[in-house]
Motif scaffolding. Sequence first.
Motif, mmCIF file in Angstrom:
data_model
loop_
_atom_site.group_PDB
_atom_site.id
_atom_site.type_symbol
_atom_site.label_atom_id
_atom_site.label_comp_id
_atom_site.label_asym_id
_atom_site.label_seq_id
_atom_site.Cartn_x
_atom_site.Cartn_y
_atom_site.Cartn_z
ATOM 1 N N TYR A 37 7.963 17.928 -0.674
ATOM 2 C CA TYR A 37 8.320 18.432 -2.007
ATOM 3 C C TYR A 37 9.294 17.481 -2.697
ATOM 4 O O TYR A 37 9.117 17.121 -3.873
ATOM 5 C CB TYR A 37 8.952 19.825 -1.895
ATOM 6 C CG TYR A 37 9.575 20.298 -3.185
ATOM 7 C CD1 TYR A 37 8.790 20.851 -4.197
ATOM 8 C CD2 TYR A 37 10.945 20.151 -3.414
ATOM 9 C CE1 TYR A 37 9.363 21.264 -5.403
ATOM 10 C CE2 TYR A 37 11.522 20.565 -4.605
ATOM 11 C CZ TYR A 37 10.726 21.107 -5.593
ATOM 12 O OH TYR A 37 11.295 21.503 -6.789
ATOM 13 N N GLU A 38 10.345 17.061 -1.980
ATOM 14 C CA GLU A 38 11.363 16.198 -2.574
ATOM 15 C C GLU A 38 10.781 14.827 -2.930
ATOM 16 O O GLU A 38 11.081 14.272 -4.001
ATOM 17 C CB GLU A 38 12.538 16.034 -1.602
ATOM 18 C CG GLU A 38 13.400 17.275 -1.429
ATOM 19 C CD GLU A 38 12.805 18.300 -0.487
ATOM 20 O OE1 GLU A 38 13.290 19.445 -0.480
ATOM 21 O OE2 GLU A 38 11.849 17.956 0.254
ATOM 22 N N VAL A 39 9.943 14.299 -2.046
ATOM 23 C CA VAL A 39 9.353 12.982 -2.305
ATOM 24 C C VAL A 39 8.461 13.030 -3.541
ATOM 25 O O VAL A 39 8.513 12.144 -4.407
ATOM 26 C CB VAL A 39 8.568 12.495 -1.078
ATOM 27 C CG1 VAL A 39 7.754 11.238 -1.410
ATOM 28 C CG2 VAL A 39 9.518 12.208 0.085
ATOM 29 N N GLN A 40 7.645 14.064 -3.650
ATOM 30 C CA GLN A 40 6.761 14.170 -4.813
ATOM 31 C C GLN A 40 7.559 14.384 -6.105
ATOM 32 O O GLN A 40 7.195 13.863 -7.162
ATOM 33 C CB GLN A 40 5.758 15.317 -4.611
ATOM 34 C CG GLN A 40 4.712 15.044 -3.551
ATOM 35 C CD GLN A 40 3.983 13.728 -3.789
ATOM 36 O OE1 GLN A 40 3.537 13.434 -4.913
ATOM 37 N NE2 GLN A 40 3.875 12.913 -2.747
ATOM 38 N N TYR B 98 12.329 19.691 10.435
ATOM 39 C CA TYR B 98 13.319 20.562 9.829
ATOM 40 C C TYR B 98 12.888 22.014 10.019
ATOM 41 O O TYR B 98 11.904 22.324 10.698
ATOM 42 C CB TYR B 98 13.501 20.216 8.345
ATOM 43 C CG TYR B 98 14.840 20.640 7.795
ATOM 44 C CD1 TYR B 98 16.018 20.105 8.312
ATOM 45 C CD2 TYR B 98 14.937 21.590 6.792
ATOM 46 C CE1 TYR B 98 17.258 20.497 7.830
ATOM 47 C CE2 TYR B 98 16.170 21.983 6.301
ATOM 48 C CZ TYR B 98 17.318 21.434 6.829
ATOM 49 O OH TYR B 98 18.548 21.830 6.355
ATOM 50 N N MET B 99 13.624 22.929 9.430
ATOM 51 C CA MET B 99 13.267 24.341 9.530
ATOM 52 C C MET B 99 11.845 24.554 9.030
ATOM 53 O O MET B 99 11.366 23.868 8.137
ATOM 54 C CB MET B 99 14.267 25.181 8.718
ATOM 55 C CG MET B 99 15.654 25.231 9.351
ATOM 56 S SD MET B 99 16.861 26.208 8.442
ATOM 57 C CE MET B 99 17.180 25.172 7.029
ATOM 58 N N LYS B 100 11.141 25.492 9.650
ATOM 59 C CA LYS B 100 9.735 25.820 9.377
ATOM 60 C C LYS B 100 8.806 24.707 9.846
ATOM 61 O O LYS B 100 7.637 24.681 9.481
ATOM 62 C CB LYS B 100 9.513 26.116 7.884
ATOM 63 C CG LYS B 100 10.342 27.283 7.360
ATOM 64 C CD LYS B 100 10.065 27.529 5.892
ATOM 65 C CE LYS B 100 10.926 28.675 5.374
ATOM 66 N NZ LYS B 100 10.745 28.930 3.932
ATOM 67 N N GLY B 101 9.339 23.772 10.642
ATOM 68 C CA GLY B 101 8.469 22.790 11.278
ATOM 69 C C GLY B 101 8.066 21.610 10.428
ATOM 70 O O GLY B 101 7.261 20.784 10.861
ATOM 71 N N GLU B 102 8.601 21.481 9.214
ATOM 72 C CA GLU B 102 8.210 20.358 8.372
ATOM 73 C C GLU B 102 8.826 19.061 8.882
ATOM 74 O O GLU B 102 10.010 18.999 9.205
ATOM 75 C CB GLU B 102 8.646 20.578 6.924
ATOM 76 C CG GLU B 102 8.190 19.442 6.012
ATOM 77 C CD GLU B 102 8.595 19.634 4.563
ATOM 78 O OE1 GLU B 102 8.115 18.849 3.718
ATOM 79 O OE2 GLU B 102 9.373 20.553 4.272
ATOM 80 N N VAL B 103 7.994 18.019 8.958
ATOM 81 C CA VAL B 103 8.478 16.703 9.355
ATOM 82 C C VAL B 103 8.833 15.925 8.097
ATOM 83 O O VAL B 103 8.051 15.865 7.146
ATOM 84 C CB VAL B 103 7.412 15.940 10.164
ATOM 85 C CG1 VAL B 103 7.897 14.531 10.492
ATOM 86 C CG2 VAL B 103 7.086 16.689 11.444
ATOM 87 N N GLY B 104 10.014 15.352 8.085
ATOM 88 C CA GLY B 104 10.449 14.589 6.923
ATOM 89 C C GLY B 104 11.518 13.593 7.301
ATOM 90 O O GLY B 104 11.660 13.224 8.471
ATOM 91 N N THR B 105 12.276 13.166 6.322
ATOM 92 C CA THR B 105 13.307 12.148 6.517
ATOM 93 C C THR B 105 14.684 12.767 6.341
ATOM 94 O O THR B 105 14.979 13.363 5.313
ATOM 95 C CB THR B 105 13.122 10.997 5.510
ATOM 96 O OG1 THR B 105 11.821 10.429 5.678
ATOM 97 C CG2 THR B 105 14.174 9.921 5.721
ATOM 98 N N LEU B 106 15.506 12.623 7.364
ATOM 99 C CA LEU B 106 16.863 13.130 7.347
ATOM 100 C C LEU B 106 17.816 11.969 7.110
ATOM 101 O O LEU B 106 17.683 10.911 7.733
ATOM 102 C CB LEU B 106 17.173 13.794 8.687
ATOM 103 C CG LEU B 106 18.412 14.674 8.803
ATOM 104 C CD1 LEU B 106 18.245 15.931 7.952
ATOM 105 C CD2 LEU B 106 18.642 15.059 10.256
ATOM 106 N N VAL B 107 18.765 12.137 6.191
ATOM 107 C CA VAL B 107 19.674 11.051 5.829
ATOM 108 C C VAL B 107 21.125 11.525 5.915
ATOM 109 O O VAL B 107 21.572 12.319 5.087
ATOM 110 C CB VAL B 107 19.401 10.530 4.401
ATOM 111 C CG1 VAL B 107 20.260 9.296 4.124
ATOM 112 C CG2 VAL B 107 17.929 10.220 4.201
#
Length: 456
Positions: A244-247, A410-419
């Motif tokens: 969501y954030e990337v888009q 992250y929560m709910k299993g979404e894979v993303g980028t943590l900074v």
Amino acid sequence: MATPSNSSPLAFTVRRCEPELVIPAKPTPHEYKLLSDIDDQESLRFQIPVIQFYQYDPSMQGKDPAKVIREALKQTLVFYYPFAGRLREGANGKLMVDCTSEGVLFIEADADVTLEQFGDALQPPFPCFDELLYDVPGSAGMINCPLLLIQVTRLKCGGFIFAIRLNHVMSDAAGIKQFMSTVGEMARGLVTTSIPPVWERHLLDARDPPRVTFTHHEYDEVEAHISTQLPDNLVQRSFFFGSYEVQALRRLLPPHLRQCSKFELLTACLWRCRTIAVNPDPDEEVRMLCLANTRSKFNPPLPSGYYGNAFVFPAAITTARKLCQNPLGYAVELVKQAKARVTEEYVKSVAGLMVIRGKRLHFPAVIGSYLISDVTKSGFEDIDFGWGKAVFGGPAKGIGVISFFIRANYMKGEVGTLVPICLPAPVMERFAKELDNILKGQPKWEGKSFLISSAM
């Protein structure tokens, strides 16, 4: 966007055994090994921590992770015996490893906490981190100190935490991951490593005679005024970027930039938001340094087992006014241009600069500089000591002006980028607000006059 709090209410007690020195399982060569001209620059003379969290695995019932890893470490040090040595400093500050087989520091510990108590979203800053990787007094120096510090902390649930601190002049993210993977292989019963380690640090030495063929703004000497110095009272906070954030950020770019990489997009966004939050003089130069792995830039590429530092950090440079008044695409273009400069010739130019101007050169550690290292493809979470893959794996925290991009569930299993971000508390609040604005399509200074002019 997830913006967790700066601290966690979770508190627990860790009981540690006395630190011990783990030495190679077999005799290893006693020799001196020179570091490369990239390795021993002043910018890398610090310690960097990595942390791995592992769940309980019923198939490993009765096996002690600390004992398994300690034995695997002994076997691994037969292959990576320089890690069991000590740094010495020669003429003109040249660092070398005296392969003494003195060993690496190892700590066995227990914590009265379960993995579940850390919450659904494992992320820096980790509660009681100083207890999960205990700083053994006198162990963190450069010369004549252990090159690795490892702590294995067993949890009440049967899971465990593996934490390691590395003297950065020895290896980069790819190098230490390679070492840790070998420990995992030995722990799972292998008798040799799948990727033999390669020293060959001369491959990243300066030419003879050394030549500098690029302008290296990443090593500019920036005069540190009170307004530009990095304060001591930094807080840390992690920010998660999923699809969501990337888009949302891509929609802010013109069509010709929407295919930029996620690294370029997030780096541009963070650099811009951070600069607005820091609130520098509008005409002050600000820098973004992006760490670039150069292994594939060489012809032929560096050997697959090379575990030294094989990166450079080219700089994008502009004024605060230009960065914050222009649309996000302006920052994306600057990041793309910085990355495009990285070639084998660029690396040789950096090595030449180290020799010609002295290895004491350091990237500007001032608040107007921002260094980003992307370790999302390093594969820390894939390291398996027999208990399966890590549920979190990667750098344990941001360090000063340095942030890491970490692959995370992250929560709910979404894979993303943590900074993880490090900033003074009031600046952090402004940063979080500006980031929220830009994700809503309302960047604060988009198309407006640049009004912030007072120092932070």
